[in-house]
Design a protein around this motif. Sequence first.
Motif, short mmCIF file in Angstrom:
data_model
loop_
_atom_site.label_atom_id
_atom_site.label_comp_id
_atom_site.label_asym_id
_atom_site.label_seq_id
_atom_site.Cartn_x
_atom_site.Cartn_y
_atom_site.Cartn_z
N ALA A 1 0.83 -1.21 0.00
CA ALA A 1 0.00 0.00 0.00
C ALA A 1 0.86 1.26 0.00
N VAL A 2 1.94 1.24 0.77
CA VAL A 2 2.83 2.40 0.82
C VAL A 2 3.50 2.60 -0.53
N ARG A 3 3.98 1.53 -1.12
CA ARG A 3 4.65 1.62 -2.42
C ARG A 3 3.67 2.11 -3.50
N ARG A 4 2.46 1.56 -3.48
CA ARG A 4 1.45 1.94 -4.46
C ARG A 4 1.05 3.40 -4.31
N ALA A 5 0.94 3.85 -3.07
CA ALA A 5 0.58 5.26 -2.83
C ALA A 5 1.66 6.19 -3.38
N ASP A 6 2.92 5.81 -3.22
CA ASP A 6 4.02 6.63 -3.75
C ASP A 6 3.97 6.71 -5.27
N VAL A 7 3.73 5.58 -5.92
CA VAL A 7 3.67 5.54 -7.38
C VAL A 7 2.51 6.39 -7.90
N LYS A 8 1.35 6.24 -7.24
CA LYS A 8 0.18 6.99 -7.68
C LYS A 8 0.35 8.49 -7.45
N THR A 9 0.98 8.85 -6.34
CA THR A 9 1.22 10.27 -6.06
C THR A 9 2.13 10.87 -7.11
N LEU A 10 3.17 10.13 -7.49
CA LEU A 10 4.10 10.59 -8.51
C LEU A 10 3.40 10.77 -9.86
N ALA A 11 2.56 9.80 -10.22
CA ALA A 11 1.84 9.87 -11.50
C ALA A 11 0.87 11.06 -11.51
N ARG A 12 0.15 11.25 -10.40
CA ARG A 12 -0.80 12.35 -10.32
C ARG A 12 -0.09 13.70 -10.39
N SER A 13 1.04 13.79 -9.70
CA SER A 13 1.81 15.03 -9.67
C SER A 13 2.39 15.34 -11.05
N LYS B 1 -3.95 5.05 -16.37
CA LYS B 1 -3.60 3.64 -16.50
C LYS B 1 -3.09 3.07 -15.17
N ARG B 2 -2.39 3.88 -14.42
CA ARG B 2 -1.88 3.45 -13.12
C ARG B 2 -2.93 3.52 -12.02
N GLY B 3 -4.07 4.13 -12.32
CA GLY B 3 -5.12 4.22 -11.32
C GLY B 3 -4.96 5.42 -10.41
N ALA B 4 -4.07 6.34 -10.77
CA ALA B 4 -3.86 7.53 -9.95
C ALA B 4 -5.04 8.48 -10.06
N ILE B 5 -5.64 8.54 -11.26
CA ILE B 5 -6.87 9.30 -11.46
C ILE B 5 -7.83 8.42 -12.25
N HIS B 6 -9.10 8.71 -12.16
CA HIS B 6 -10.10 7.92 -12.88
C HIS B 6 -9.98 8.19 -14.37
N ARG B 7 -10.27 7.18 -15.18
CA ARG B 7 -10.08 7.35 -16.62
C ARG B 7 -11.04 8.38 -17.21
N ASN B 8 -12.24 8.50 -16.65
CA ASN B 8 -13.16 9.53 -17.14
C ASN B 8 -12.65 10.92 -16.78
N SER B 9 -12.02 11.03 -15.62
CA SER B 9 -11.43 12.31 -15.21
C SER B 9 -10.28 12.68 -16.14
N ALA B 10 -9.48 11.70 -16.51
CA ALA B 10 -8.37 11.94 -17.44
C ALA B 10 -8.92 12.37 -18.80
N ALA B 11 -9.98 11.71 -19.26
CA ALA B 11 -10.58 12.05 -20.55
C ALA B 11 -11.15 13.46 -20.52
#
Length: 91
Positions: free
Chosen positions: A15-27, A62-72
């Motif tokens: 969970a910690v690793r995934r949160a870091d990856v998602k935060t980086l992608a969102r940022s 794709k990484r799940g950092a944001i919803h795909r509809n939000s990205a679209a």
Amino acid sequence: MATKKRSALKRIRQAVRRADVKTLARSSARTAVRRARTAMAGGEGSAASVSAAASALDRAAKRGAIHRNSAARRRSRLAKAAAKAARETAG
């Protein structure tokens, strides 16, 4: 209190690793969008920066950092703003 099971500890690590990856992608997606908007305001290299921002949004979705509809939605609004900026500079 009972000690935590190995599987629970592993889930915590994941969970910690995934949160870091998602935060980086969102940022990085946010940064790319911000750069594209400033490029549109400046009127230089906006097509390349809009393309990079769209790509960053897709990667984040794709990484799940944001919803795909939000990205679209964000990609659509960015493209619309780029088209408007291109029209204003041309005409």
